[in-house]
Design a protein around this motif. Structure first.
Motif, PDB file in Angstrom:
ATOM      1  N   LEU A 104       1.166  -0.919  -0.207  1.00  0.00           N
ATOM      2  CA  LEU A 104       0.271   0.088   0.259  1.00  0.00           C
ATOM      3  C   LEU A 104       0.688   1.138   0.314  1.00  0.00           C
ATOM      4  N   VAL A 105       1.935   1.153   0.621  1.00  0.00           N
ATOM      5  CA  VAL A 105       2.539   2.315   0.274  1.00  0.00           C
ATOM      6  C   VAL A 105       3.504   2.315  -0.847  1.00  0.00           C
ATOM      7  N   ARG A 106       3.773   1.155  -1.853  1.00  0.00           N
ATOM      8  CA  ARG A 106       4.653   1.610  -2.740  1.00  0.00           C
ATOM      9  C   ARG A 106       3.462   2.067  -3.873  1.00  0.00           C
ATOM     10  N   THR A 107       2.360   1.606  -3.255  1.00  0.00           N
ATOM     11  CA  THR A 107       1.599   1.897  -5.122  1.00  0.00           C
ATOM     12  C   THR A 107       0.668   2.944  -4.118  1.00  0.00           C
ATOM     13  N   THR A 108       1.362   3.634  -3.043  1.00  0.00           N
ATOM     14  CA  THR A 108       0.921   5.322  -2.256  1.00  0.00           C
ATOM     15  C   THR A 108      -0.682   5.471  -1.992  1.00  0.00           C
ATOM     16  N   LYS A 109      -1.239   4.088  -1.470  1.00  0.00           N
ATOM     17  CA  LYS A 109      -2.547   4.081  -1.507  1.00  0.00           C
ATOM     18  C   LYS A 109      -2.349   4.886   0.244  1.00  0.00           C
ATOM     19  N   ILE A 110      -1.566   4.576   0.774  1.00  0.00           N
ATOM     20  CA  ILE A 110      -1.478   5.226   1.826  1.00  0.00           C
ATOM     21  C   ILE A 110       0.009   6.214   2.083  1.00  0.00           C
ATOM     22  N   PRO A 111       0.342   7.370   2.789  1.00  0.00           N
ATOM     23  CA  PRO A 111       1.874   8.242   2.805  1.00  0.00           C
ATOM     24  C   PRO A 111       3.126   7.145   2.978  1.00  0.00           C
ATOM     25  N   ARG A 112       4.277   7.840   2.489  1.00  0.00           N
ATOM     26  CA  ARG A 112       5.128   7.081   2.507  1.00  0.00           C
ATOM     27  C   ARG A 112       4.911   7.499   4.357  1.00  0.00           C
ATOM     28  N   SER A 113       4.608   8.613   4.803  1.00  0.00           N
ATOM     29  CA  SER A 113       5.197   9.082   6.327  1.00  0.00           C
ATOM     30  C   SER A 113       4.895   7.635   7.395  1.00  0.00           C
ATOM     31  N   TYR A 114       3.763   6.996   6.997  1.00  0.00           N
ATOM     32  CA  TYR A 114       3.237   6.101   7.831  1.00  0.00           C
ATOM     33  C   TYR A 114       3.673   5.272   8.183  1.00  0.00           C
ATOM     34  N   VAL A 115       5.098   4.772   7.207  1.00  0.00           N
ATOM     35  CA  VAL A 115       6.136   3.549   6.921  1.00  0.00           C
ATOM     36  C   VAL A 115       6.645   3.649   9.095  1.00  0.00           C
ATOM     37  N   ILE A 116       6.431   5.204   9.251  1.00  0.00           N
ATOM     38  CA  ILE A 116       6.908   4.653  11.049  1.00  0.00           C
ATOM     39  C   ILE A 116       6.057   4.031  11.995  1.00  0.00           C
ATOM     40  N   ASN A 117       5.435   4.150  11.242  1.00  0.00           N
ATOM     41  CA  ASN A 117       3.819   3.740  12.099  1.00  0.00           C
ATOM     42  C   ASN A 117       3.335   2.133  11.881  1.00  0.00           C
ATOM     43  N   LYS A 118       4.496   1.183  11.024  1.00  0.00           N
ATOM     44  CA  LYS A 118       4.192   0.169  10.438  1.00  0.00           C
ATOM     45  C   LYS A 118       3.436  -1.055  11.860  1.00  0.00           C
ATOM     46  N   PHE A 119       4.810  -0.877  12.664  1.00  0.00           N
ATOM     47  CA  PHE A 119       4.352  -1.851  13.836  1.00  0.00           C
ATOM     48  C   PHE A 119       3.805  -1.515  14.367  1.00  0.00           C
ATOM     49  N   PHE A 120       2.657  -0.976  14.980  1.00  0.00           N
ATOM     50  CA  PHE A 120       1.962  -0.404  15.586  1.00  0.00           C
ATOM     51  C   PHE A 120       0.334  -1.413  15.057  1.00  0.00           C
ATOM     52  N   VAL A 121       0.402  -0.847  12.881  1.00  0.00           N
ATOM     53  CA  VAL A 121      -0.446  -0.978  12.792  1.00  0.00           C
ATOM     54  C   VAL A 121      -0.733  -2.623  13.119  1.00  0.00           C
ATOM     55  N   LEU A 122       0.781  -3.465  12.751  1.00  0.00           N
ATOM     56  CA  LEU A 122       0.594  -5.050  12.452  1.00  0.00           C
ATOM     57  C   LEU A 122      -0.098  -5.080  13.889  1.00  0.00           C
ATOM     58  N   TYR A 123       0.408  -4.764  15.043  1.00  0.00           N
ATOM     59  CA  TYR A 123      -0.505  -5.313  16.440  1.00  0.00           C
ATOM     60  C   TYR A 123      -1.922  -5.169  16.971  1.00  0.00           C
ATOM     61  N   ALA A 124      -2.398  -3.146  16.824  1.00  0.00           N
ATOM     62  CA  ALA A 124      -3.599  -2.801  16.613  1.00  0.00           C
ATOM     63  C   ALA A 124      -4.481  -4.189  15.662  1.00  0.00           C
ATOM     64  N   LEU A 125      -3.452  -4.477  14.651  1.00  0.00           N
ATOM     65  CA  LEU A 125      -4.330  -5.115  13.979  1.00  0.00           C
ATOM     66  C   LEU A 125      -4.925  -6.322  14.932  1.00  0.00           C
ATOM     67  N   VAL A 126      -3.803  -7.288  15.481  1.00  0.00           N
ATOM     68  CA  VAL A 126      -4.255  -8.442  16.262  1.00  0.00           C
ATOM     69  C   VAL A 126      -4.882  -7.767  17.572  1.00  0.00           C
ATOM     70  N   ARG A 127      -4.614  -6.937  18.201  1.00  0.00           N
ATOM     71  CA  ARG A 127      -5.086  -6.618  19.627  1.00  0.00           C
ATOM     72  C   ARG A 127      -6.445  -6.686  19.348  1.00  0.00           C
ATOM     73  N   GLN A 128      -7.164  -5.819  18.422  1.00  0.00           N
ATOM     74  CA  GLN A 128      -8.071  -5.628  18.510  1.00  0.00           C
ATOM     75  C   GLN A 128      -9.342  -6.735  18.861  1.00  0.00           C
ATOM     76  N   TYR A 129      -8.736  -8.288  18.226  1.00  0.00           N
ATOM     77  CA  TYR A 129      -9.403  -9.073  18.461  1.00  0.00           C
ATOM     78  C   TYR A 129      -9.026 -10.403  19.080  1.00  0.00           C
TER      79      TYR A 129
END
Length: 573
Positions: free
Chosen positions: A471-496
């Motif tokens: 999604l970063v490479r195809t500019t679906k999300i801003p490259r500035s979000y890369v710094i948040n990558k592992f919190f994104v993955l954490y929240a993905l599982v943590r919410q369930y």
């Protein structure tokens, strides 16, 4: 003038192998050039899409910063490598590619201005990707205690690549300008044409192949996991025949790093032992070498013998890095030097891994190699590669395992990558995942990659990382979000799943979490929305902290206090 037809055909193959990536022919040629040079000419094993600059950066299409051969795109990745071992060797490879029929003076001048700017004032190069790369750059320079990093600049074209006198003068003047910075060990500025790209692409996509003369051999005893094996000695020129790649555009042959398990960068020419051995050889004492040296071990998936000529394919030199490096410095004497050799033919990847570990007991064996031996990793590899379409992931248990397979390079996942996503998604340590995954491995060594673990969950975590990067490479999300990558993955599982024990949960509970998370990952719109929600929340916490620069932000979100604050505020009911 139309693009060279052979390069066009190779470009089509490259596009087909990376069908999920977006871009026009010029974009793909930029990435293909990086792939051809890195994986073909230099014998590295990197994902070229991660080295590609996705945008309109001034004069540069790609920057590959590596430490010990591992690509680093930001400070976190650099520090993760530097945290283990010492005497690290770094390198900078800069790229510009044009689908043109000739070299253009102005374009090359702009490229070299961009290169100089990256290492000086940063007045021409801008953006989050450049800022992240600068962080990696600074870590490489800070760690250059043994030797200064090398710089290689490649201007690639689909034309002849003929260099005019004016361009030669331009290159030399820029070499002098870069040398005056006094930060590089060596500087190479090369212009590559269609023929260079063709040969490099073939080398990058073909398995290793060599024919050697091995008359002084003896057959080793039978073994269930070995088709055939020999022990004896060869002349050193035969070792170099296996170890050196094809001639480059300057007629030089370099050591092919792709065939070494024990990384070629670990060779230390300044060690007293290596200097002593080299001094003896240069002094003419050639006959003593075979008695003092342990020799090399070569493992090949295929051995074809005709008399004393052995043709080996898809091989690795699993032990003998130091020996090979020393011999490469005395090529004129190689035919008069004898070297002990073990040649083992085996197509069993697990047994090959055991040979590697066994023959390198005196050296530090990478944790990846131990992971490759685990039964669970083999099961995971089979499961991930067997998934259909967008869910397919390739687990690379052995370096260059997929070298001669036409597959999407971005889907290749190393065991060390799995450790990072496991740290975030399973152990709920997103703040440590990027920088301290080795520390996490030590802490959770008896709780990771176990035989009764769910291959579905590990695949889910690996796929979430791949889709984020996509999604970063195809500019679906801003490259500035890369710094948040592992919190994104954490929240993905943590919410369930609210606790850091999903790997030990009941199979029905694991299956329920897996189904919920996969539904988000496989829907680009839903996953994008999730990433935006997490990133928006992180942005609010950062704004309240006062952190301004990207480096300050990176340090802030890697703290345990930030992780605790994020969890309490993001998941509050």
């Amino acid at each position: 003038m139309a693009m060279n037809p052979i390069v066009r055909a190779q470009l089509t193959d490259f596009k087909n192998a990376n069908a999920h990536e977006e871009g026009d022919d010029s974009d793909f040629f930029e990435v293909m050039s990086i792939f051809a040079v890195e994986n073909g000419i230099l014998g590295e094993n990197i994902d070229p899409f991660r080295a590609h600059l996705k945008g309109e950066e001034f004069g540069i299409d790609g920057i590959a910063i590596s430490i010990q051969g591992t690509l680093c795109v930001d400070a976190d990745e650099a520090e993760s490598i530097l945290a283990v071992g010492r005497n690290h060797v770094g390198s900078f490879h800069m790229y510009q590619s044009k689908t043109s029929d000739s070299l253009d003076y102005g374009q090359i001048s702009k490229f070299l201005d961009g290169v100089f700017d990256f290492f000086t004032d940063l007045k021409l190069l801008k953006g989050d990707q450049i800022e992240d790369l600068v962080g990696a750059r600074d870590r490489v320079f800070a760690a250059a205690t043994r030797s200064n990093p090398d710089l290689k600049c490649y201007f690639c074209t689909t034309g002849s690549g003929d260099v005019s006198d004016a361009i030669c003068s331009l290159i030399e003047s820029n070499r002098s300008r870069l040398e005056a910075l006094n930060v590089f060990g060596s500087i190479d500025i090369l212009c590559l044409g269609a023929r260079d790209i063709q040969e490099a692409f073939r080398a990058a996509t073909n398995s290793s192949l060599a024919s050697i003369s091995f008359p002084k051999n003896m057959t080793l005893p039978d073994h269930d996991n070995i088709e055939e094996a020999y022990i004896g000695y060869v002349t050193a020129d035969q070792v170099l025949e296996m170890a050196l790649g094809d001639e480059d555009s300057q007629g030089k042959r370099h050591i092919n790093r792709a065939i070494f398990y024990d990384n070629v960068r670990d060779f230390n020419p300044n060690s007293e032992i290596n200097k002593s051995i080299l001094s003896e050889l240069e002094g003419g004492d050639l006959s003593s070498f075979v008695f003092k040296n342990n020799g090399i071990t070569v493992v090949s998936k295929s051995i074809s013998r005709k008399g004393d000529t052995f043709t080996i394919e898809d091989y690795q030199i699993v032990n003998g890095c130091q020996t090979t490096n020393i011999l490469a410095q005395v090529p004129e004497s190689a035919a008069s030097i004898s070297v002990p050799l073990r040649l083992i033919g085996s197509s069993d990847p697990d047994f090959i891994a055991k040979i590697i570990v066994g023959t390198n007991k005196q050296n530090e064996v990478r944790e990846d190699q131990f992971w490759a031996l685990l039964p669970f990793m083999k099961d995971l590899e089979i499961y991930c590669s067997g998934q259909d379409g967008d869910a397919r992931i390739l687990i690379e248990r052995r370096d260059n395992q997929y070298r001669d397979v036409a597959i999407e390079r971005t889907r290749i996942m190393k065991p060390s990558d799995l450790m990072k996503v496991a740290a975030a998604a399973f152990f709920f340590q997103p703040n440590r995942a990027a920088r301290d995954h080795r520390g996490i491995r030590k802490e959770f060594a008896d709780k990771i990659f176990l035989q009764d673990h769910s291959v579905e969950l590990y695949h889910m975590a690996a796929l979430s990382l791949y889709k984020f990067d996509y999604l970063v490479r195809t500019t679906k999300i801003p490259r500035s979000y890369v710094i948040n990558k592992f919190f994104v993955l954490y929240a993905l599982v943590r919410q369930y799943w609210g606790t850091a024990n999903i790997l030990e949960a009941h199979p029905k509970q694991r299956a329920k979490v897996h189904k919920s998370v996969m539904a988000i990952i496989l829907d680009n719109d839903e996953y994008t929305a999730h990433i935006e929600n997490v990133s928006s929340h992180i942005d609010k916490l950062i704004a309240a902290s006062g952190a301004k620069t990207r480096e300050q932000v990176r340090d802030f979100i890697r703290t345990e206090s930030f992780s605790d604050n994020f969890t309490k505020s993001y998941f509050k009911k």
